[in-house]
Design an enzyme around this catalytic site. Structure first.
Site, PDB file in Angstrom:
ATOM      1  N   SER A  51     -16.236 -67.836  47.183  1.00  0.00           N
ATOM      2  CA  SER A  51     -17.168 -68.918  47.500  1.00  0.00           C
ATOM      3  C   SER A  51     -17.977 -69.277  46.260  1.00  0.00           C
ATOM      4  O   SER A  51     -18.409 -68.406  45.505  1.00  0.00           O
ATOM      5  CB  SER A  51     -18.058 -68.535  48.680  1.00  0.00           C
ATOM      6  OG  SER A  51     -18.274 -67.163  48.730  1.00  0.00           O
TER       7      SER A  51
ATOM      8  N   ASP B  99     -20.680 -66.233  56.125  1.00  0.00           N
ATOM      9  CA  ASP B  99     -19.747 -66.263  54.995  1.00  0.00           C
ATOM     10  C   ASP B  99     -18.388 -65.647  55.339  1.00  0.00           C
ATOM     11  O   ASP B  99     -17.481 -65.638  54.519  1.00  0.00           O
ATOM     12  CB  ASP B  99     -20.383 -65.532  53.803  1.00  0.00           C
ATOM     13  CG  ASP B  99     -19.630 -65.779  52.507  1.00  0.00           C
ATOM     14  OD1 ASP B  99     -19.028 -66.856  52.360  1.00  0.00           O
ATOM     15  OD2 ASP B  99     -19.613 -64.880  51.645  1.00  0.00           O
TER      16      ASP B  99
ATOM     17  N   GLN C  63     -20.034 -74.764  52.752  1.00  0.00           N
ATOM     18  CA  GLN C  63     -19.683 -73.913  51.615  1.00  0.00           C
ATOM     19  C   GLN C  63     -18.520 -74.543  50.871  1.00  0.00           C
ATOM     20  O   GLN C  63     -17.610 -75.092  51.489  1.00  0.00           O
ATOM     21  CB  GLN C  63     -19.263 -72.544  52.131  1.00  0.00           C
ATOM     22  CG  GLN C  63     -18.828 -71.596  51.049  1.00  0.00           C
ATOM     23  CD  GLN C  63     -18.511 -70.202  51.585  1.00  0.00           C
ATOM     24  OE1 GLN C  63     -17.362 -69.890  51.825  1.00  0.00           O
ATOM     25  NE2 GLN C  63     -19.523 -69.381  51.759  1.00  0.00           N
TER      26      GLN C  63
HETATM   27  C1  LIG Z   1     -16.167 -68.676  40.789  1.00  0.00           C
HETATM   28  C2  LIG Z   1     -16.010 -67.951  39.457  1.00  0.00           C
HETATM   29  C3  LIG Z   1     -14.770 -67.070  39.505  1.00  0.00           C
HETATM   30  C4  LIG Z   1     -15.855 -68.999  38.389  1.00  0.00           C
HETATM   31  O1  LIG Z   1     -15.799 -68.345  37.143  1.00  0.00           O
HETATM   32  P1  LIG Z   1     -14.750 -68.834  36.028  1.00  0.00           P
HETATM   33  O2  LIG Z   1     -14.980 -68.015  34.843  1.00  0.00           O
HETATM   34  O3  LIG Z   1     -14.876 -70.289  35.881  1.00  0.00           O
HETATM   35  O4  LIG Z   1     -13.398 -68.380  36.736  1.00  0.00           O
HETATM   36  P2  LIG Z   1     -11.937 -69.048  36.768  1.00  0.00           P
HETATM   37  O5  LIG Z   1     -11.591 -69.636  35.437  1.00  0.00           O
HETATM   38  O6  LIG Z   1     -11.834 -69.959  37.926  1.00  0.00           O
HETATM   39  O7  LIG Z   1     -11.047 -67.755  37.007  1.00  0.00           O
HETATM   40  C5  LIG Z   1     -11.005 -67.119  38.255  1.00  0.00           C
HETATM   41  C6  LIG Z   1      -9.613 -66.556  38.452  1.00  0.00           C
HETATM   42  O8  LIG Z   1      -8.670 -67.609  38.547  1.00  0.00           O
HETATM   43  C7  LIG Z   1      -7.718 -67.496  37.481  1.00  0.00           C
HETATM   44  N1  LIG Z   1      -7.437 -68.843  36.982  1.00  0.00           N
HETATM   45  C8  LIG Z   1      -8.250 -69.638  36.293  1.00  0.00           C
HETATM   46  N2  LIG Z   1      -7.638 -70.834  36.061  1.00  0.00           N
HETATM   47  C9  LIG Z   1      -6.413 -70.773  36.629  1.00  0.00           C
HETATM   48  C10 LIG Z   1      -5.332 -71.672  36.765  1.00  0.00           C
HETATM   49  N3  LIG Z   1      -5.346 -72.893  36.254  1.00  0.00           N
HETATM   50  N4  LIG Z   1      -4.253 -71.259  37.434  1.00  0.00           N
HETATM   51  C11 LIG Z   1      -4.180 -70.054  37.940  1.00  0.00           C
HETATM   52  N5  LIG Z   1      -5.180 -69.152  37.867  1.00  0.00           N
HETATM   53  C12 LIG Z   1      -6.283 -69.505  37.224  1.00  0.00           C
HETATM   54  C13 LIG Z   1      -8.378 -66.633  36.449  1.00  0.00           C
HETATM   55  O9  LIG Z   1      -7.434 -65.941  35.672  1.00  0.00           O
HETATM   56  C14 LIG Z   1      -9.161 -65.686  37.308  1.00  0.00           C
HETATM   57  O10 LIG Z   1      -8.332 -64.706  37.905  1.00  0.00           O
HETATM   58  P3  LIG Z   1      -8.584 -63.156  37.663  1.00  0.00           P
HETATM   59  O11 LIG Z   1      -9.996 -62.897  38.125  1.00  0.00           O
HETATM   60  O12 LIG Z   1      -8.425 -62.999  36.183  1.00  0.00           O
HETATM   61  O13 LIG Z   1      -7.559 -62.481  38.497  1.00  0.00           O
HETATM   62  C15 LIG Z   1     -17.289 -67.117  39.145  1.00  0.00           C
HETATM   63  O14 LIG Z   1     -18.379 -67.972  39.031  1.00  0.00           O
HETATM   64  C16 LIG Z   1     -17.540 -66.093  40.185  1.00  0.00           C
HETATM   65  O15 LIG Z   1     -16.849 -65.082  40.244  1.00  0.00           O
HETATM   66  N6  LIG Z   1     -18.557 -66.341  41.033  1.00  0.00           N
HETATM   67  C17 LIG Z   1     -18.842 -65.470  42.128  1.00  0.00           C
HETATM   68  C18 LIG Z   1     -18.029 -65.831  43.356  1.00  0.00           C
HETATM   69  C19 LIG Z   1     -18.286 -64.835  44.461  1.00  0.00           C
HETATM   70  O16 LIG Z   1     -18.270 -63.640  44.209  1.00  0.00           O
HETATM   71  N7  LIG Z   1     -18.554 -65.327  45.705  1.00  0.00           N
HETATM   72  C20 LIG Z   1     -18.908 -64.471  46.770  1.00  0.00           C
HETATM   73  C21 LIG Z   1     -17.790 -63.626  47.213  1.00  0.00           C
HETATM   74  S1  LIG Z   1     -16.505 -64.516  47.984  1.00  0.00           S
HETATM   75  C22 LIG Z   1     -16.845 -64.293  49.632  1.00  0.00           C
HETATM   76  O17 LIG Z   1     -17.724 -63.594  49.968  1.00  0.00           O
HETATM   77  C23 LIG Z   1     -16.015 -64.974  50.675  1.00  0.00           C
HETATM   78  C24 LIG Z   1     -15.370 -63.916  51.509  1.00  0.00           C
HETATM   79  C25 LIG Z   1     -14.694 -64.448  52.701  1.00  0.00           C
HETATM   80  C26 LIG Z   1     -13.445 -65.245  52.375  1.00  0.00           C
HETATM   81  O18 LIG Z   1     -12.734 -64.934  51.395  1.00  0.00           O
HETATM   82  O19 LIG Z   1     -13.125 -66.163  53.156  1.00  0.00           O
END
Ligand SMILES: CC(C)(COP(=O)(O)OP(=O)(O)OC[C@H]1O[C@@H](n2cnc3c(N)ncnc32)[C@H](O)[C@@H]1OP(=O)(O)O)[C@@H](O)C(=O)NCCC(=O)NCCSC(=O)CCCC(=O)O
Length: 320
Positions: A255, A234, A305
Site C-alpha cells: 500500500s 488495511d 487506498q
Molecule cells: C512503495 C515503495 C516500495 C516504493 O519504493 P521504490 O523505491 O520506488 O520501489 P520500487 O521501485 O517500486 O520497487 C519495489 C519492488 O518492485 C520492483 N520493481 C521496480 N520497478 C519494476 C518494474 N518496472 N518491473 C518489475 N519490478 C519492478 C523492485 O525491484 C522492487 O522489488 P524488490 O523489493 O527488489 O523485490 C516504498 O515506498 C515502500 O516500500 N513503502 C512502504 C509500503 C508498505 O510497506 N506499505 C504497508 C505494507 S503493505 C500492506 O500492509 C497491505 C497488506 C495487505 C495486502 O497486501 O493486501
C-alpha cells in the site's frame, strides 16, 4: 456520538481490564495498540502479527499512529479522518517510534501530524484530524448492501478446514493452508462470497466480508475503536484490485497511501460489514475503496487506498 464514548485509549484499557478476564481481551488493545510512552509526544509500538512479506503490516502502523495522535487531544474530541503515506517498508525486527507534532488546536478541529520512524528514517507520515461533537441538519448516507448475516457464514479458519479436506489438493497447497491456519491474526473475518473472495474465478473488483476484533474491547472508547478499524481496514483493500485477474498472481504488492473518514460511533469488537471495491487499476497501481457498515445499517467509516501491484502469470497447474 455519545459523551461517554470519548475517553482516550489509556482509560479504556483500564476500564476494559476491570470488566474482562485478561485472556478474553483483544490483543489489539493489550499489545498492538498499547503504545509505550518514551517522552512527551513520543511513543514506541511493537508488533504482534507480521505478514508473510516480512514487511510490517500497514494497518498496524496506521492504527498505532492514530493511537499516538489521539493521546495528545482532549477527551471531547473525536477522530474524524486520517491521511497517510507509506514511504518505506517497516522492519519487523525492531519497534517503531511515533513522533507527534501538534500542528493546530482549533475551536472545532484539531490536527496532528505523526511520523513513524525506524532506523532514524520515516516509514509512514500521517495526518489525523479530530473534531468536537457538532450537530448538523445535513445527514445522509448510501443504504447498506443486503448480505447474509455473519451467523450464516463461515469464518476464514472454517473455510480453510473445508478446503483442506478436498482430495485433489496438492501438498504445497496443503502446506500453505496449514501455515495460514497457524497464523494468529488478531481479527476474525467471514467472507460473504468465499469463492470470489479467494479468487477461484475472475469476477468484478468488489468484495464484502464481516470482520471484528478478536476478543473483548468494550464500549467506552470511541477513539480506540477508530484505531482498531484503521488496523482492520488495511487487510483486504489491495487484494480487491486483483479480483478480475485470475490469470495473474501478485509478485509485489504494497500500500502506498491510506485515507480514512469516521462518520459514526461503532464497536470494532462487534461484526461490521466491510464493502470493498476497486474503481481503477493502471501504471502498476490500483485504487481501492471500502465502506464500513454497522450491523444496523449505519455507515460507520469510509476509506481509500492506493497500492503498487506488480504481478506475474499464474502457472497453468496451480491449485492455489
Ligand atoms: C512503495 C515503495 C516500495 C516504493 O519504493 P521504490 O523505491 O520506488 O520501489 P520500487 O521501485 O517500486 O520497487 C519495489 C519492488 O518492485 C520492483 N520493481 C521496480 N520497478 C519494476 C518494474 N518496472 N518491473 C518489475 N519490478 C519492478 C523492485 O525491484 C522492487 O522489488 P524488490 O523489493 O527488489 O523485490 C516504498 O515506498 C515502500 O516500500 N513503502 C512502504 C509500503 C508498505 O510497506 N506499505 C504497508 C505494507 S503493505 C500492506 O500492509 C497491505 C497488506 C495487505 C495486502 O497486501 O493486501
Amino acid at each position: 456520538l455519545k459523551e461517554e464514548q470519548s475517553k482516550n485509549p489509556d482509560e479504556s484499557s483500564e476500564s476494559s481490564a476491570a470488566q474482562c478476564p485478561q485472556d478474553l481481551r483483544s490483543v489489539l488493545v493489550t499489545s498492538v495498540l498499547n503504545l509505550e510512552q518514551l517522552d512527551i509526544d513520543l511513543y514506541r509500538g511493537t508488533h504482534h502479527w507480521v505478514p508473510r512479506t516480512q514487511r510490517l503490516f500497514g494497518g498496524q502502523i496506521i492504527g498505532q499512529a492514530l493511537v499516538a495522535a489521539a493521546k495528545s487531544v482532549g477527551d471531547n474530541l473525536y477522530a474524524h479522518s486520517l491521511h497517510c503515506y507509506f514511504v518505506r517498508a517497516g522492519d519487523p525486527k525492531v519497534p517503531v517510534l511515533y513522533q507527534v507534532d501538534r500542528t493546530r488546536d482549533g475551536r472545532s478541529f484539531t490536527v496532528r501530524s505523526v511520523k513513524a520512524i525506524q532506523h532514524g528514517q520515516p516509514i509512514l507520515i500521517c495526518q489525523a484530524s479530530f473534531q468536537v461533537l457538532q450537530p448538523s441538519p445535513l445527514q445522509h448516507q448510501f443504504p447498506m448492501p443486503v448480505v447474509p448475516q455473519p451467523e450464516d457464514l463461515l469464518t476464514v479458519e472454517e473455510l480453510i478446514q473445508r478446503y483442506l479436506s478436498k482430495p485433489d489438493l496438492t501438498e504445497s497447497a496443503k502446506q500453505g493452508l496449514n501455515k495460514l491456519l497457524a497464523t494468529e491474526v488478531p481479527i476474525e473475518m467471514k467472507p460473504v462470497s468465499p469463492a470470489h473472495f479467494y479468487r477461484f474465478a475472475p469476477g468484478e473488483p468488489r468484495r464484502l466480508f464481516w470482520a471484528r476484533a478478536r476478543g473483548y474491547i468494550g464500549e467506552g472508547d470511541m477513539k480506540l475503536h477508530c484505531c482498531v478499524a484503521a488496523y482492520v481496514s488495511d487487510f483486504a483493500l489491495l487484494g480487491t484490485v486483483l479480483l478480475p485477474y485470475s490469470k495473474y498472481k501478485a509478485r509485489f504488492t504494497a500500500s502506498l497511501d491510506h485515507a480514512m473518514w469516521f462518520h459514526s460511533t461503532f464497536r470494532s469488537d462487534e461484526w461490521m460489514l466491510y464493502e470493498c471495491d476497486s474503481p481503477w487499476a493502471g501504471s502498476s497501481r490500483g485504487l481501492a475503496q471500502c465502506r464500513l457498515w454497522r450491523r444496523d445499517g449505519v455507515l460507520a467509516a469510509s476509506c481509500s487506498q492506493e497500492g503498487v501491484l506488480r504481478v506475474k502469470p499464474v502457472a497453468e497447474n496451480s491449485k492455489l
